[in-house]
Design a protein around this motif. Structure first.
Motif, PDB file in Angstrom:
ATOM      1  N   LEU A  77       0.878  -1.193   0.000  1.00 22.23           N
ATOM      2  CA  LEU A  77       0.024   0.008  -0.016  1.00 22.23           C
ATOM      3  C   LEU A  77       0.846   1.236  -0.004  1.00 22.23           C
ATOM      4  N   CYS A  78       2.013   1.298   0.582  1.00 10.84           N
ATOM      5  CA  CYS A  78       2.960   2.392   0.774  1.00 10.84           C
ATOM      6  C   CYS A  78       3.341   2.599  -0.738  1.00 10.84           C
ATOM      7  N   ILE A  79       3.839   1.725  -1.355  1.00 12.08           N
ATOM      8  CA  ILE A  79       4.354   1.708  -2.698  1.00 12.08           C
ATOM      9  C   ILE A  79       3.314   2.324  -3.473  1.00 12.08           C
ATOM     10  N   GLN A  80       2.164   1.590  -3.467  1.00 14.38           N
ATOM     11  CA  GLN A  80       0.916   2.167  -4.504  1.00 14.38           C
ATOM     12  C   GLN A  80       0.731   3.828  -4.276  1.00 14.38           C
ATOM     13  N   THR A  81       0.838   4.047  -2.885  1.00 12.64           N
ATOM     14  CA  THR A  81       0.629   5.609  -2.379  1.00 12.64           C
ATOM     15  C   THR A  81       1.829   6.314  -2.980  1.00 12.64           C
ATOM     16  N   ALA A  82       2.937   6.044  -2.762  1.00  6.90           N
ATOM     17  CA  ALA A  82       4.026   6.897  -3.354  1.00  6.90           C
ATOM     18  C   ALA A  82       3.863   6.941  -4.884  1.00  6.90           C
ATOM     19  N   LEU A  83       3.802   5.716  -5.478  1.00  6.44           N
ATOM     20  CA  LEU A  83       3.765   5.831  -7.035  1.00  6.44           C
ATOM     21  C   LEU A  83       2.452   6.661  -7.592  1.00  6.44           C
ATOM     22  N   ALA A  84       1.488   6.842  -6.785  1.00  9.81           N
ATOM     23  CA  ALA A  84       0.100   7.688  -7.255  1.00  9.81           C
ATOM     24  C   ALA A  84       0.545   9.250  -7.442  1.00  9.81           C
ATOM     25  N   PHE A  85       1.855   9.507  -6.856  1.00 11.01           N
ATOM     26  CA  PHE A  85       2.127  10.790  -7.393  1.00 11.01           C
ATOM     27  C   PHE A  85       2.750  10.982  -8.779  1.00 11.01           C
ATOM     28  N   TYR A  86       2.969   9.846  -9.129  1.00 14.45           N
ATOM     29  CA  TYR A  86       3.692   9.814 -10.539  1.00 14.45           C
ATOM     30  C   TYR A  86       2.869   9.290 -11.612  1.00 14.45           C
ATOM     31  N   ALA A  87       1.508   9.241 -11.520  1.00 14.37           N
ATOM     32  CA  ALA A  87       0.559   8.932 -12.341  1.00 14.37           C
ATOM     33  C   ALA A  87       0.816   9.530 -13.828  1.00 14.37           C
ATOM     34  N   GLY A  88       0.813   8.613 -14.653  1.00 17.27           N
ATOM     35  CA  GLY A  88       0.755   9.054 -16.182  1.00 17.27           C
ATOM     36  C   GLY A  88       2.302   9.618 -16.379  1.00 17.27           C
ATOM     37  N   LYS A  89       3.052   9.428 -15.509  1.00 16.10           N
ATOM     38  CA  LYS A  89       4.546   9.856 -15.911  1.00 16.10           C
ATOM     39  C   LYS A  89       5.299   8.590 -16.126  1.00 16.10           C
ATOM     40  N   ARG A  90       6.745   9.140 -16.494  1.00 15.39           N
ATOM     41  CA  ARG A  90       7.726   7.885 -16.794  1.00 15.39           C
ATOM     42  C   ARG A  90       8.531   7.502 -15.605  1.00 15.39           C
ATOM     43  N   ALA A  91       8.724   6.100 -15.155  1.00 15.32           N
ATOM     44  CA  ALA A  91       9.449   5.936 -13.906  1.00 15.32           C
ATOM     45  C   ALA A  91      10.477   4.898 -14.546  1.00 15.32           C
ATOM     46  N   LEU A  92      11.449   4.544 -13.614  1.00 11.56           N
ATOM     47  CA  LEU A  92      12.263   3.587 -13.867  1.00 11.56           C
ATOM     48  C   LEU A  92      12.610   2.580 -12.607  1.00 11.56           C
ATOM     49  N   ALA A  93      12.924   1.581 -12.576  1.00 11.31           N
ATOM     50  CA  ALA A  93      12.882   0.584 -11.544  1.00 11.31           C
ATOM     51  C   ALA A  93      14.034  -0.540 -12.000  1.00 11.31           C
ATOM     52  N   GLU A  94      14.565  -0.996 -11.031  1.00 15.79           N
ATOM     53  CA  GLU A  94      15.296  -2.475 -11.368  1.00 15.79           C
ATOM     54  C   GLU A  94      14.133  -3.521 -11.568  1.00 15.79           C
ATOM     55  N   ARG A  95      14.734  -4.524 -12.654  1.00 17.05           N
ATOM     56  CA  ARG A  95      13.839  -5.422 -12.929  1.00 17.05           C
ATOM     57  C   ARG A  95      13.376  -6.433 -11.726  1.00 17.05           C
ATOM     58  N   SER A  96      14.294  -6.455 -10.832  1.00 10.62           N
ATOM     59  CA  SER A  96      14.188  -7.283  -9.431  1.00 10.62           C
ATOM     60  C   SER A  96      13.356  -6.473  -8.636  1.00 10.62           C
ATOM     61  N   CYS A  97      12.615  -5.616  -8.993  1.00 14.99           N
ATOM     62  CA  CYS A  97      11.824  -4.647  -7.827  1.00 14.99           C
ATOM     63  C   CYS A  97      10.930  -5.599  -7.482  1.00 14.99           C
ATOM     64  N   HIS A  98      10.011  -5.318  -6.540  1.00 13.93           N
ATOM     65  CA  HIS A  98       8.759  -6.031  -6.047  1.00 13.93           C
ATOM     66  C   HIS A  98       7.435  -5.878  -6.927  1.00 13.93           C
ATOM     67  N   ILE A  99       6.889  -6.648  -7.131  1.00 17.09           N
ATOM     68  CA  ILE A  99       5.720  -6.877  -8.103  1.00 17.09           C
ATOM     69  C   ILE A  99       4.587  -6.045  -7.925  1.00 17.09           C
ATOM     70  N   SER A 100       4.744  -5.360  -6.644  1.00 13.64           N
ATOM     71  CA  SER A 100       3.649  -4.177  -6.396  1.00 13.64           C
ATOM     72  C   SER A 100       4.115  -2.853  -7.244  1.00 13.64           C
TER      73      SER A 100
END
Ligand SMILES: Cc1ncc(COP(=O)(O)O)c(C=O)c1O
Length: 441
Positions: free
Chosen positions: A81-104
């Motif tokens: 839920l914390c990951i969803q909350t933080a990412l909600a501030f970047y809706a519609g934008k471009r993001a970068l993550a390691e492929r090994s990131c958590h599935i959430s």
């Protein structure tokens, strides 16, 4: 119909064993036990999670002071839920993550219309898992431009930590925000304050802390620390998009307890780290190879069971016969999580069982070739929302996956929706499930 109460009985029987898995209370914290009879809801005496004015507001204010973050919001929906909350501030934008990131991270991005690109890291030759992101690798990707946020996981599931200070500097150069998934390291800033790898709170704009993994907090208890200039109301509004309107109060109360415990007992965590480091040496002395993570998360050990001729699964069986349960046993990786609630007798018992195993000739790990990144045919969001069909996993190679599949733990994606399924991914999928959803086209 006969009710067997199988789940109820299985859960009720928990405890009484030596736990080297989450949650961090290890079934040995009386204050956590006391919460079992305190299940309640949002009434005036307990406050409202998404509009706090009373005890929740106060507990979050204290937690912000303890963590040294601008804002802290409690979550009874785990780090997810914390990951969803933080990412909600970047809706519609471009993001970068390691492929090994958590599935959430992958799922939330798809739901939020975030265009998520992956960084494929180097792989550890002996254990086969991805190594931490380096500032150089982050720069290589961020310099292409256009990214609003980078998500870095540190520590990773096996305890390795990234150079957060270096990664933060790179992010600043490219005006990119940094989300640190510190799920496995909630305790680290208290033991290693100021450490460039372990003090995530100092370097992230958003820091995800899955407290239940290492602190005396009930499963599902997590906190989102925020250093960005956002009000509590703004953060809570995003959290409410995904969170239940009936958060578990025992879980929320246990967060309050866990944060307080951490503050009061940092020294116990420090001492446990020392005991775990000493134990690692003793385990090495009886013949096992143990992952060196002297700059990483110090309350976990990743043991290479092939070094004494056993699979991790075989070793897990031997341990469980002695009442000892690890976090995970996969191939040659036996992962054990410790906390101050593991007494010296737990460590001694573990060492005694490992010492008593008749050592066999070492097994060479299958050479871990670096994985070829699969072809992304369509976005994860489009694939998830497309018409789909079910095909046998074993013959799914070449089709476009309509699902993001990960085994939990560690929750890292084998295949992401929208990718062409590789032969290698199809074999892994087939070992977990008979059918896979693919895009129907
Ligand atoms: C790196 C990482 N991030 C996030 C999560 C999600 O945590 P939670 O189970 O608290 O939702 C996990 C869970 O294992 C994890 O390993």
């Amino acid at each position: 119909m006969k009710h067997t109460l199988s789940l109820y009985n299985a859960v009720k029987a928990q405890g009484g064993h030596v736990s080297f898995h989450t949650p961090g209370h290890k079934f040995r914290c009386p204050q956590i036990d006391a919460l079992a009879n305190a299940d309640t809801t949002e009434i005036s005496a307990t406050d409202e999670l998404y509009h706090p004015e009373g005890p929740i507001l106060e507990a979050e204010r204290e937690a912000a002071e303890v963590f040294g973050a601008r804002e802290v919001c409690f979550s009874a929906g785990g780090a997810t839920l914390c990951i969803q909350t933080a990412l909600a501030f970047y809706a519609g934008k471009r993001a970068l993550a390691e492929r090994s990131c958590h599935i959430s991270v992958v799922n939330a991005s798809a739901l939020l219309g975030i265009e998520l690109d992956f960084i494929w890291g180097e792989t550890d030759a002996d254990f086969g898992f991805a190594l931490p992101l380096t500032p150089e690798k982050a720069e290589e990707h961020l310099s292409k431009g256009g990214y609003s946020v980078l998500v870095v996981t540190s520590p990773d599931y096996y305890g390795l930590c990234a150079d957060l200070r270096g990664i933060k500097e790179v992010c600043e150069r490219y005006s990119c925000d940094l989300i640190i998934d510190n799920s496995h390291g909630s305790h680290l800033p208290f033991i290693y304050g100021g450490d460039p790898r372990r003090d995530a709170i100092r370097y992230g704009d958003f820091i995800i802390n899955s407290l239940h993994k290492t602190l005396p907090v009930m499963t599902g208890g997590a906190v989102l620390c925020v250093n960005k200039d956002l009000s509590k109301e703004q953060i809570k509004a995003k959290m409410a998009l995904f969170g239940s309107t009936s958060p578990s109060f025992p879980v929320l109360a246990s967060i309050d307890l866990g944060v307080h415990y951490m503050w009061e007992n940092a020294d116990r965590y420090r001492k446990t780290s020392e005991r775990v480091a000493a134990l690692a040496q003793k385990i090495r002395a009886v013949g096992f190879r143990v992952l060196d993570n002297s700059e990483g998360e110090s309350l976990r050990l990743c043991i290479d069971t092939f070094s004494v001729g056993y699979t991790a699964e075989e070793t897990e069986k031997i341990l469980s016969q002695a009442g000892i349960y690890p976090e995970i046993a996969q191939d040659n990786r036996l992962l054990l999580l410790f906390s101050p609630f593991n007494g010296e007798e737990d460590l001694e018992k573990l060492l005694a069982v490992l010492s008593s195993m008749e050592k066999r000739p070492p097994v060479s790990p299958k050479p871990h070739k670096s994985v070829t990144p699969p072809k992304r045919v369509t976005s994860p969001r489009d694939a998830l929302l497309s018409p789909t069909e079910k095909v046998p996993s074993a013959t799914s190679a070449g089709r476009i996956s309509a699902e993001t599949f990960a085994t939990c733990p560690p929750g890292m994606a084998v295949v992401v929706a929208g990718e062409e399924i590789t032969e290698e991914a199809a074999a892994i999928l087939a070992s977990h499930k008979e059918y896979t959803e693919v895009v129907n086209r």
